[in-house]
Design a protein around this motif. Structure first.
Motif, PDB file in Angstrom:
ATOM      1  N   LEU A 285       0.847  -1.196   0.000  1.00 38.48           N
ATOM      2  CA  LEU A 285       0.000   0.000   0.000  1.00 38.48           C
ATOM      3  C   LEU A 285       0.877   1.238   0.000  1.00 38.48           C
ATOM      4  CD1 LEU A 285      -2.756  -0.867   2.640  1.00 38.48           C
ATOM      5  CD2 LEU A 285      -2.871  -1.076   0.159  1.00 38.48           C
ATOM      6  N   CYS A 286       0.374   2.304  -0.639  1.00 39.77           N
ATOM      7  CA  CYS A 286       1.138   3.544  -0.658  1.00 39.77           C
ATOM      8  C   CYS A 286       0.239   4.699  -0.211  1.00 39.77           C
ATOM      9  CB  CYS A 286       1.686   3.815  -2.058  1.00 39.77           C
ATOM     10  SG  CYS A 286       2.547   5.391  -2.151  1.00 39.77           S
ATOM     11  N   LEU A 287       0.778   5.535   0.696  1.00 41.52           N
ATOM     12  CA  LEU A 287       0.056   6.735   1.144  1.00 41.52           C
ATOM     13  C   LEU A 287       0.874   7.949   0.761  1.00 41.52           C
ATOM     14  CD1 LEU A 287      -2.070   8.292   2.834  1.00 41.52           C
ATOM     15  CD2 LEU A 287      -0.673   7.804   4.822  1.00 41.52           C
ATOM     16  N   PRO A 288       0.489   8.648  -0.338  1.00 41.05           N
ATOM     17  CA  PRO A 288       1.203   9.876  -0.674  1.00 41.05           C
ATOM     18  C   PRO A 288       0.679  11.030   0.178  1.00 41.05           C
ATOM     19  CG  PRO A 288      -0.324   9.223  -2.445  1.00 41.05           C
ATOM     20  CD  PRO A 288      -0.603   8.356  -1.273  1.00 41.05           C
ATOM     21  N   VAL A 289       1.600  11.731   0.828  1.00 41.76           N
ATOM     22  CA  VAL A 289       1.189  12.862   1.685  1.00 41.76           C
ATOM     23  C   VAL A 289       1.518  14.149   0.950  1.00 41.76           C
ATOM     24  CG1 VAL A 289       1.367  13.878   3.970  1.00 41.76           C
ATOM     25  CG2 VAL A 289       1.795  11.448   3.659  1.00 41.76           C
ATOM     26  N   ILE A 290       0.514  15.027   0.853  1.00 41.19           N
ATOM     27  CA  ILE A 290       0.702  16.269   0.110  1.00 41.19           C
ATOM     28  C   ILE A 290       0.302  17.445   0.991  1.00 41.19           C
ATOM     29  CG2 ILE A 290      -0.097  17.631  -1.867  1.00 41.19           C
ATOM     30  CD1 ILE A 290      -0.552  14.791  -3.218  1.00 41.19           C
ATOM     31  N   GLY A 291       1.141  18.481   0.982  1.00 42.34           N
ATOM     32  CA  GLY A 291       0.792  19.708   1.675  1.00 42.34           C
ATOM     33  C   GLY A 291       1.192  19.685   3.146  1.00 42.34           C
ATOM     34  N   THR A 292       0.498  20.505   3.932  1.00 39.06           N
ATOM     35  CA  THR A 292       0.845  20.629   5.347  1.00 39.06           C
ATOM     36  C   THR A 292       0.283  19.442   6.118  1.00 39.06           C
ATOM     37  OG1 THR A 292       0.041  22.840   4.871  1.00 39.06           O
ATOM     38  CG2 THR A 292       1.103  22.500   6.983  1.00 39.06           C
ATOM     39  N   VAL A 293       1.055  18.998   7.051  1.00 43.34           N
ATOM     40  CA  VAL A 293       0.609  17.867   7.867  1.00 43.34           C
ATOM     41  C   VAL A 293       0.490  18.333   9.308  1.00 43.34           C
ATOM     42  CG1 VAL A 293       1.100  15.504   8.494  1.00 43.34           C
ATOM     43  CG2 VAL A 293       1.891  16.387   6.321  1.00 43.34           C
ATOM     44  N   GLY A 323       5.458  15.267  -1.501  1.00 46.81           N
ATOM     45  CA  GLY A 323       4.636  16.483  -1.553  1.00 46.81           C
ATOM     46  C   GLY A 323       4.662  17.286  -0.263  1.00 46.81           C
ATOM     47  N   VAL A 324       5.537  16.936   0.677  1.00 46.30           N
ATOM     48  CA  VAL A 324       5.571  17.662   1.951  1.00 46.30           C
ATOM     49  C   VAL A 324       6.789  18.571   1.981  1.00 46.30           C
ATOM     50  CG1 VAL A 324       5.689  17.421   4.448  1.00 46.30           C
ATOM     51  CG2 VAL A 324       4.374  15.796   3.105  1.00 46.30           C
ATOM     52  N   GLU A 325       6.539  19.860   2.162  1.00 51.37           N
ATOM     53  CA  GLU A 325       7.628  20.841   2.143  1.00 51.37           C
ATOM     54  C   GLU A 325       8.187  21.071   3.537  1.00 51.37           C
ATOM     55  OE1 GLU A 325       8.887  22.111  -0.501  1.00 51.37           O
ATOM     56  OE2 GLU A 325       7.377  21.718  -2.048  1.00 51.37           O
ATOM     57  N   VAL A 326       7.332  21.012   4.530  1.00 47.52           N
ATOM     58  CA  VAL A 326       7.721  21.384   5.901  1.00 47.52           C
ATOM     59  C   VAL A 326       7.195  20.340   6.883  1.00 47.52           C
ATOM     60  CG1 VAL A 326       7.660  23.206   7.637  1.00 47.52           C
ATOM     61  CG2 VAL A 326       7.395  23.809   5.232  1.00 47.52           C
ATOM     62  N   VAL A 327       8.006  19.992   7.856  1.00 46.76           N
ATOM     63  CA  VAL A 327       7.489  19.191   8.975  1.00 46.76           C
ATOM     64  C   VAL A 327       7.883  19.865  10.276  1.00 46.76           C
ATOM     65  CG1 VAL A 327       7.527  16.942   7.832  1.00 46.76           C
ATOM     66  CG2 VAL A 327       9.552  17.741   9.042  1.00 46.76           C
ATOM     67  N   ASP A 328       7.120  19.601  11.323  1.00 45.63           N
ATOM     68  CA  ASP A 328       7.519  20.087  12.642  1.00 45.63           C
ATOM     69  C   ASP A 328       7.660  18.883  13.572  1.00 45.63           C
ATOM     70  OD1 ASP A 328       4.995  19.298  13.165  1.00 45.63           O
ATOM     71  OD2 ASP A 328       4.170  21.312  13.419  1.00 45.63           O
ATOM     72  N   THR A 329       7.975  19.159  14.828  1.00 45.53           N
ATOM     73  CA  THR A 329       8.235  18.086  15.781  1.00 45.53           C
ATOM     74  C   THR A 329       7.069  17.120  15.870  1.00 45.53           C
ATOM     75  OG1 THR A 329       9.163  19.897  17.032  1.00 45.53           O
ATOM     76  CG2 THR A 329       9.271  17.723  18.032  1.00 45.53           C
ATOM     77  N   ARG A 355      12.301  15.388   1.429  1.00 45.80           N
ATOM     78  CA  ARG A 355      12.977  16.508   0.786  1.00 45.80           C
ATOM     79  C   ARG A 355      14.136  16.998   1.643  1.00 45.80           C
ATOM     80  NH1 ARG A 355      10.670  19.336  -3.146  1.00 45.80           N
ATOM     81  NH2 ARG A 355       8.847  18.373  -4.089  1.00 45.80           N
ATOM     82  N   PRO A 356      15.110  17.665   1.011  1.00 44.57           N
ATOM     83  CA  PRO A 356      16.278  18.143   1.783  1.00 44.57           C
ATOM     84  C   PRO A 356      15.870  18.988   2.983  1.00 44.57           C
ATOM     85  CG  PRO A 356      16.635  18.437  -0.565  1.00 44.57           C
ATOM     86  CD  PRO A 356      15.240  17.929  -0.421  1.00 44.57           C
ATOM     87  N   ALA A 357      14.926  19.907   2.765  1.00 43.20           N
ATOM     88  CA  ALA A 357      14.515  20.794   3.861  1.00 43.20           C
ATOM     89  C   ALA A 357      13.925  19.973   5.008  1.00 43.20           C
ATOM     90  CB  ALA A 357      13.482  21.798   3.356  1.00 43.20           C
ATOM     91  N   VAL A 358      13.115  18.993   4.637  1.00 44.47           N
ATOM     92  CA  VAL A 358      12.472  18.159   5.656  1.00 44.47           C
ATOM     93  C   VAL A 358      13.541  17.360   6.407  1.00 44.47           C
ATOM     94  CG1 VAL A 358      10.882  16.254   6.013  1.00 44.47           C
ATOM     95  CG2 VAL A 358      10.312  18.042   4.371  1.00 44.47           C
ATOM     96  N   ALA A 359      14.505  16.792   5.640  1.00 49.38           N
ATOM     97  CA  ALA A 359      15.563  16.003   6.266  1.00 49.38           C
ATOM     98  C   ALA A 359      16.342  16.865   7.258  1.00 49.38           C
ATOM     99  CB  ALA A 359      16.493  15.451   5.196  1.00 49.38           C
ATOM    100  N   GLN A 360      16.637  18.125   6.834  1.00 47.73           N
ATOM    101  CA  GLN A 360      17.376  19.029   7.727  1.00 47.73           C
ATOM    102  C   GLN A 360      16.587  19.295   9.004  1.00 47.73           C
ATOM    103  OE1 GLN A 360      18.776  22.622   5.861  1.00 47.73           O
ATOM    104  NE2 GLN A 360      19.597  21.473   4.130  1.00 47.73           N
TER     105      GLN A 360
END
Lengths: 406, 134
Positions: A285-293, A323-329, A355-360
């Motif tokens: 199964l695949c869950l693509p996440v897009i946008g703000t979470v 599709g996720v640009e930003v994550v928080d704690t 994404r690189p930003a998310v990994a950072q």
């Protein structure tokens, strides 16, 4: 005037003296200088004097500064009149001032007759106060009635048989009535067959009731019916009713409810769109996440992914973060929880497309994603799942050689 | 009135024990199950233990602890344990409560639990072979 005892007393004089002795009268005479020549009558008692005691005193001096002084001066000047005099006490008198003239017609003293009217005056004052109060209240009632007739309410009253005693209010025109028009009619007859009949019956049997009813097409009323009782007894004397036009409110409530339903439907659509779960391969199964979470969304993602796993009997779950640009704690935390729960179900999870930003961010926040298998792209994740699946299948089926018990 | 307690059946399939936990078990019967399973592992040769919890509507901390205890006891006695049949709701609850069944293998259903046991056994055998070679 002199009390002359020599000639036999006129019987009329005896009557006058008797009246003076017993009635609240004061009869007095002044000479032209204002000195008392006579002061008689029972009325002197309430002035703190006795008959005859004032004779010889100067009346203008004794009553200086009071309304009585002015009146006496006018009478001594030759005027004849009637006046209402109030002296300190307070004592109220109706007084007749009679001028006395000498032979040439010049003023020469006066007579005065005062009747004490204190009790009557006080009664009158009280009556006037009461009248003023009544007028004030009637003004108040008029204002209230005016307000009631202008406002979208109706106030009404009926006797224990249902006969309408009072009917006022600005709602009445909507019922096709004028204020007071239905007085004398029977409420039970008027509302027979409508939804209001039952509550009218209830209130006539002595129960307080409040209802919300559509009384006529396009007219909703909120009503309160209050039974009125005679003093301490339980006997019903009347029923007082207050109805408020709730049409507007009812309509806006209905509109609001409809809008809320639309919003709820849209929200569930958005939720469904936000967590699309795709079966990309057998048991994968695949869950693509897009946008703000946010946490709300992650918790929904978790529930729907785990349910899909149980439903599809999957072995692998891929979460694609392309599709996720930003994550928080909290997002990272929720992702870890998601993978832990998947593991508890016996499913292997793969995280891909970070994404690189998310990994950072993940590193900067010190989040532990170490336990989670990660790949660069969805393609890599799927490749890994497929080879793992093949390996599992081989390990299981090729060497599935159950030994007999024993 | 005497409360009737039904003993949970412990099925032996090849050299695996299969225990299906029943819904609505009292703490006493969970304790008894733990004792029974431990005793059976001790008495009879077995190499795997499958605990099927699919019949449970929920898992409280007591049952969770019993499952984990059984897994640890079994491992100490040389028996590999797989827990299977957890529902998504129970999985979420366990994670939320911080009860993650660490060190216990999990599987989606009984079939996969059996597969996992066979794979684990195969892996052990391979390790043995390679150590022999050394």
């Amino acid at each position: 005037m002199q009390a002359d005892s020599h000639p036999p007393m006129d019987p009329r004089l005896a009557v006058f003296l008797k009246v003076l002795d017993s009635a609240p009268l004061v009869l007095w005479a002044l000479d032209k200088n204002g000195k008392f020549t006579l002061a008689e009558g029972r009325g002197l008692e309430s002035l703190g004097s006795t008959p005859g005691a004032w004779v010889g005193r100067d009346a203008l001096e004794d009553w200086k500064g009071t309304p009585a002084e002015d009146a006496m001066r006018r009478a001594l000047a030759g005027e004849e009149f009637r006046a209402s005099i109030t002296v300190p006490g307070p004592h109220h008198y109706d007084v007749w001032y009679i001028s006395v003239r000498d032979a040439s017609g010049a003023p020469n003293g006066m007579y005065g007759l005062a009747i004490e009217v204190t009790a009557e005056r006080e009664a009158k004052t009280r009556l006037e106060e009461k009248l003023a109060l009544v007028e004030q209240q009637s003004e108040k009632i008029n204002n209230l009635t005016r307000a009631i007739n202008a406002a979208p309410v109706t106030v009404w009253m009926m006797d224990p048989q249902g006969k309408i005693l009072l009917s006022e209010g600005g709602v009445l025109p909507k019922l096709g009535l004028k204020a007071g028009e239905s007085v004398g009619l029977n409420a039970l007859d008027m509302f027979r067959g409508t939804s209001a009949e039952e509550s009218i019956r209830q209130s006539l049997s002595g129960a307080t009731s409040s209802t919300a009813e559509d009384i006529a097409p396009g007219l909703s009323l909120d009503s309160w019916l209050v039974p009125l009782r005679e003093g301490d007894t339980d006997e019903l004397t009347a029923v007082l009713g207050l109805s408020v036009d709730a049409t507007e409110r009812r309509r806006s409530e209905r509109e609001l409810r409809e809008k809320l339903e639309v919003i709820e439907r849209q929200a569930s659509t958005i939720r469904a769109l936000a967590t699309p779960i795709i079966r990309v391969w057998d048991e994968v199964l695949c869950l693509p996440v897009i946008g703000t979470v946010d946490s709300q969304r992650t918790s929904e993602m978790m529930t729907s992914l785990l349910e899909a796993i149980a439903r599809e009997q999957a072995r692998f779950a891929i979460v694609d973060l392309t599709g996720v640009e930003v994550v928080d704690t909290s997002t990272a935390d929720h992702l870890i929880r998601l993978f832990k729960a998947a593991r508890v179900l016996g499913v292997e999870g793969v995280l891909c497309g970070i994404r690189p930003a998310v990994a950072q961010t993940v590193v900067a926040l010190g989040m532990e994603l170490g336990e989670v298998r990660t790949t660069r792209t969805l393609q890599d994740a799927l490749k890994w799942c497929l080879s793992r699946r093949t390996a599992l299948a081989e390990a299981t089926s090729a060497r599935f050689q159950p030994r007999p018990a024993g | 009135m005497i409360a009737v307690e039904y003993a949970t059946p412990i099925i032996r399939l090849y050299d695996n024990f299969i225990v299906a936990l029943q819904g609505g078990m009292s703490d006493a019967s969970v304790d008894r199950l733990r004792a029974d399973v431990t005793e059976r592992i001790g008495n009879q040769t077995a190499r795997g233990l499958i605990l099927d919890v699919s019949a449970l509507a929920y898992m409280d901390s007591f049952v969770t602890r019993a499952v984990r205890d059984l897994a640890v006891i079994a491992r100490l006695m040389g028996v590999t344990t797989v827990v299977c049949g957890l529902s998504p709701e129970i999985a979420i609850t366990l994670i939320d409560m911080g009860l993650e069944l660490p060190g216990v293998m999990t599987a989606l259903n009984m079939e996969r639990a059996l597969e996992a046991l066979f794979r684990a056994r195969e892996q052990d055998a391979n390790e043995l072979r390679s150590s022999d070679a050394i």
